[in-house]
Enzyme design. Structure first.
Site, PDB file in Angstrom:
ATOM      1  N   TYR A 125       0.807  -1.219   0.000  1.00 51.53           N
ATOM      2  CA  TYR A 125       0.000   0.000   0.000  1.00 51.53           C
ATOM      3  C   TYR A 125       0.846   1.278   0.000  1.00 51.53           C
ATOM      4  O   TYR A 125       0.291   2.366  -0.023  1.00 51.53           O
ATOM      5  CB  TYR A 125      -0.925   0.013   1.221  1.00 51.53           C
ATOM      6  CG  TYR A 125      -2.210  -0.753   1.010  1.00 51.53           C
ATOM      7  CD1 TYR A 125      -2.195  -2.139   0.903  1.00 51.53           C
ATOM      8  CD2 TYR A 125      -3.437  -0.102   0.924  1.00 51.53           C
ATOM      9  CE1 TYR A 125      -3.362  -2.852   0.709  1.00 51.53           C
ATOM     10  CE2 TYR A 125      -4.613  -0.807   0.743  1.00 51.53           C
ATOM     11  CZ  TYR A 125      -4.574  -2.179   0.630  1.00 51.53           C
ATOM     12  OH  TYR A 125      -5.737  -2.872   0.436  1.00 51.53           O
ATOM     13  N   LYS A 172       4.364 -14.327   4.998  1.00 53.67           N
ATOM     14  CA  LYS A 172       4.834 -15.246   3.950  1.00 53.67           C
ATOM     15  C   LYS A 172       6.352 -15.103   3.876  1.00 53.67           C
ATOM     16  O   LYS A 172       6.936 -14.834   2.820  1.00 53.67           O
ATOM     17  CB  LYS A 172       4.135 -14.872   2.629  1.00 53.67           C
ATOM     18  CG  LYS A 172       4.340 -15.854   1.508  1.00 53.67           C
ATOM     19  CD  LYS A 172       3.595 -17.154   1.673  1.00 53.67           C
ATOM     20  CE  LYS A 172       3.875 -18.097   0.510  1.00 53.67           C
ATOM     21  NZ  LYS A 172       3.537 -19.501   0.805  1.00 53.67           N
ATOM     22  N   ASP A 204      -0.831 -18.422   3.295  1.00 55.99           N
ATOM     23  CA  ASP A 204      -1.608 -19.345   2.457  1.00 55.99           C
ATOM     24  C   ASP A 204      -2.187 -20.474   3.316  1.00 55.99           C
ATOM     25  O   ASP A 204      -3.359 -20.845   3.176  1.00 55.99           O
ATOM     26  CB  ASP A 204      -0.769 -19.894   1.294  1.00 55.99           C
ATOM     27  CG  ASP A 204       0.626 -20.341   1.699  1.00 55.99           C
ATOM     28  OD1 ASP A 204       1.015 -20.147   2.879  1.00 55.99           O
ATOM     29  OD2 ASP A 204       1.339 -20.904   0.846  1.00 55.99           O
ATOM     30  N   ASP A 228      -6.041  -7.145   4.572  1.00 54.43           N
ATOM     31  CA  ASP A 228      -7.200  -6.759   3.755  1.00 54.43           C
ATOM     32  C   ASP A 228      -7.844  -8.005   3.155  1.00 54.43           C
ATOM     33  O   ASP A 228      -9.059  -8.225   3.277  1.00 54.43           O
ATOM     34  CB  ASP A 228      -6.727  -5.803   2.643  1.00 54.43           C
ATOM     35  CG  ASP A 228      -7.893  -5.201   1.874  1.00 54.43           C
ATOM     36  OD1 ASP A 228      -8.958  -4.991   2.484  1.00 54.43           O
ATOM     37  OD2 ASP A 228      -7.743  -4.949   0.672  1.00 54.43           O
ATOM     38  N   ASP A 232     -11.430 -10.086   4.379  1.00 57.19           N
ATOM     39  CA  ASP A 232     -12.538 -10.264   3.426  1.00 57.19           C
ATOM     40  C   ASP A 232     -12.897 -11.745   3.309  1.00 57.19           C
ATOM     41  O   ASP A 232     -14.080 -12.101   3.192  1.00 57.19           O
ATOM     42  CB  ASP A 232     -12.156  -9.722   2.045  1.00 57.19           C
ATOM     43  CG  ASP A 232     -12.427  -8.220   1.915  1.00 57.19           C
ATOM     44  OD1 ASP A 232     -12.227  -7.496   2.911  1.00 57.19           O
ATOM     45  OD2 ASP A 232     -12.833  -7.771   0.832  1.00 57.19           O
TER      46      ASP A 232
HETATM   47  N1  GGG Z   1     -15.049   1.084   3.280  1.00 63.32           N
HETATM   48  C1  GGG Z   1     -13.813   1.213   2.750  1.00 63.32           C
HETATM   49  C2  GGG Z   1     -13.680   0.725   1.342  1.00 63.32           C
HETATM   50  O1  GGG Z   1     -13.918   1.458   0.424  1.00 63.32           O
HETATM   51  N2  GGG Z   1     -13.293  -0.542   1.223  1.00 63.32           N
HETATM   52  C3  GGG Z   1     -12.964  -1.164  -0.034  1.00 63.32           C
HETATM   53  C4  GGG Z   1     -11.496  -1.220  -0.288  1.00 63.32           C
HETATM   54  O2  GGG Z   1     -11.070  -1.166  -1.433  1.00 63.32           O
HETATM   55  N3  GGG Z   1     -10.691  -1.359   0.740  1.00 63.32           N
HETATM   56  C5  GGG Z   1      -9.266  -1.440   0.654  1.00 63.32           C
HETATM   57  C6  GGG Z   1      -8.649  -1.322   2.008  1.00 63.32           C
HETATM   58  O3  GGG Z   1      -9.333  -1.363   3.030  1.00 63.32           O
HETATM   59  O4  GGG Z   1      -7.433  -1.187   2.081  1.00 63.32           O
END
Ligand code: GGG
Length: 333
Positions: A125, A172, A204, A228, A232
């Site tokens: 990032y 990793k 992994d 991230d 998810d």
């Molecule tokens: N609510 C935040 C949002 O837009 N999440 C989607 C996203 O792309 N998140 C990437 C991250 O949290 O680094």
């Protein structure tokens, strides 16, 4: 806190369903009688870029930097130009993402109860991407000892304050020996110096193991992108992204946002699940020291998830508004 004892909250709806779920979270905060707020709305995201030329105007950045806390929805194409600077504006070094299966919600893994502590400033990032030729693009992944140690110190305090028996470090380092090796070594050094137990899991292997049996994990400490992606994935175990809140914590400021994005497929339909945003507002209350109110909001959401109206992502046909009204009704009951 200022202005007559009110918490000054900056509200940034952003794009897509951010414009539906953030007003829902604000309505819930306004229904918390015992806490005073002043809300300032600011703009960011795709529409803002189209109107002003900047996805994150300086006034929005500065307002977030100066507020007691910020509530943010989601950004579409401009996500990288909005979310990353906003996290920087509040000086956030950790993104807390709880992933819990709630009673009454159909979940692939109903015993899931995880908290991801995600490094929030670097990794991939950091944004060092280059197009070197027609055929070649590169990305520099940044890992520093200082950011890894700061995350680890936070993780140690987090588990100690909650009497949790240590945490898992996910990385990793067998492939990214220099960068994730540095991350792993820094985290384990800090944990050892705080007498906090840690277990290491390759990311992994973690992905497989958490799907098969999430109860073997509790607090999970990871580099930025892994946090991230894996959170998810955990959303998939508990019933979807509509259920995951998050807190971006800094030394003196913080930003709260649902984990989900703009959901363009349902944006404008009035059926987005507001739970993640309302739970994020609950985390905001906890951060501000309003612990009773935070617990009340959390319990009201849990009660509605258990036996109240449900949006289509949870198998129901209720509107966002119906869910918010049910949460507010629970709060005042
Ligand atoms: N609510 C935040 C949002 O837009 N999440 C989607 C996203 O792309 N998140 C990437 C991250 O949290 O680094």
């Amino acid at each position: 806190m200022s202005r007559g004892g009110e918490h000054e909250i900056v509200v940034i709806e952003g794009d897509g369903i951010g414009q539906e779920v953030i007003p829902a979270a604000v309505a819930v905060l306004q229904a918390v009688d015992e806490v005073g707020f002043s809300f300032t709305e600011k703009q960011a995201g795709d529409d803002t870029r189209d109107q002003t030329g900047a996805a994150l105007p300086e006034t929005t950045y500065e307002a977030a930097a100066d507020a007691d806390a910020t509530l943010f929805g989601a950004a579409g194409e401009t996500a990288a130009d909005v979310i990353l600077p906003l996290r920087e504006a509040v000086g956030s070094f950790v993104n807390i993402r709880p992933a819990r299966a709630y009673p009454g919600v159909d979940a692939l893994q109903p015993e899931t109860d995880l908290v991801f502590l995600r490094e929030n400033t670097e990794g991939v990032y950091s944004g060092h991407e280059d197009r070197l030729s027609e055929d070649l693009s590169t990305l520099t992944r940044v890992i520093t000892t200082s950011a890894s140690e700061q995350l680890a110190e936070y993780a140690c305090s987090y588990v100690t304050e909650r009497s949790i028996d240590g945490f898992h470090t996910v990385h990793k380092a067998n492939v990214m020996q220099e960068t994730d090796g540095r991350f792993r070594d820094a985290v384990s050094r800090v944990a050892a110096s705080n007498d906090v137990a840690t277990n290491e899991v390759l990311m992994d292997a973690f992905a497989t193991r958490v799907c098969l049996n999430p109860t073997q994990f509790d607090v999970v400490v990871c580099p930025n992108l892994a946090g991230d992606v894996l959170s998810d994935l955990a959303a998939g175990l508990v019933g979807g992204l509509g259920l995951l809140p998050s807190a971006n914590i800094g030394q003196t400021n913080a930003l709260f946002e649902p984990v989900h994005g703009t959901a363009p497929d349902i944006a404008g339909d009035g059926i987005a699940n507001p739970s993640a945003s309302i739970l994020s507002a609950g985390m905001l209350l906890e951060y501000l020291g309003e612990t009773d109110a935070a617990t009340n909001v959390q319990m009201a959401v849990e009660s509605v998830l258990n036996s109240g109206p449900r949006t289509p992502d949870l198998g129901g046909n209720a509107s966002t508004e119906a869910v918010v009204n049910a949460v507010i009704e629970q709060l005042s009951s």
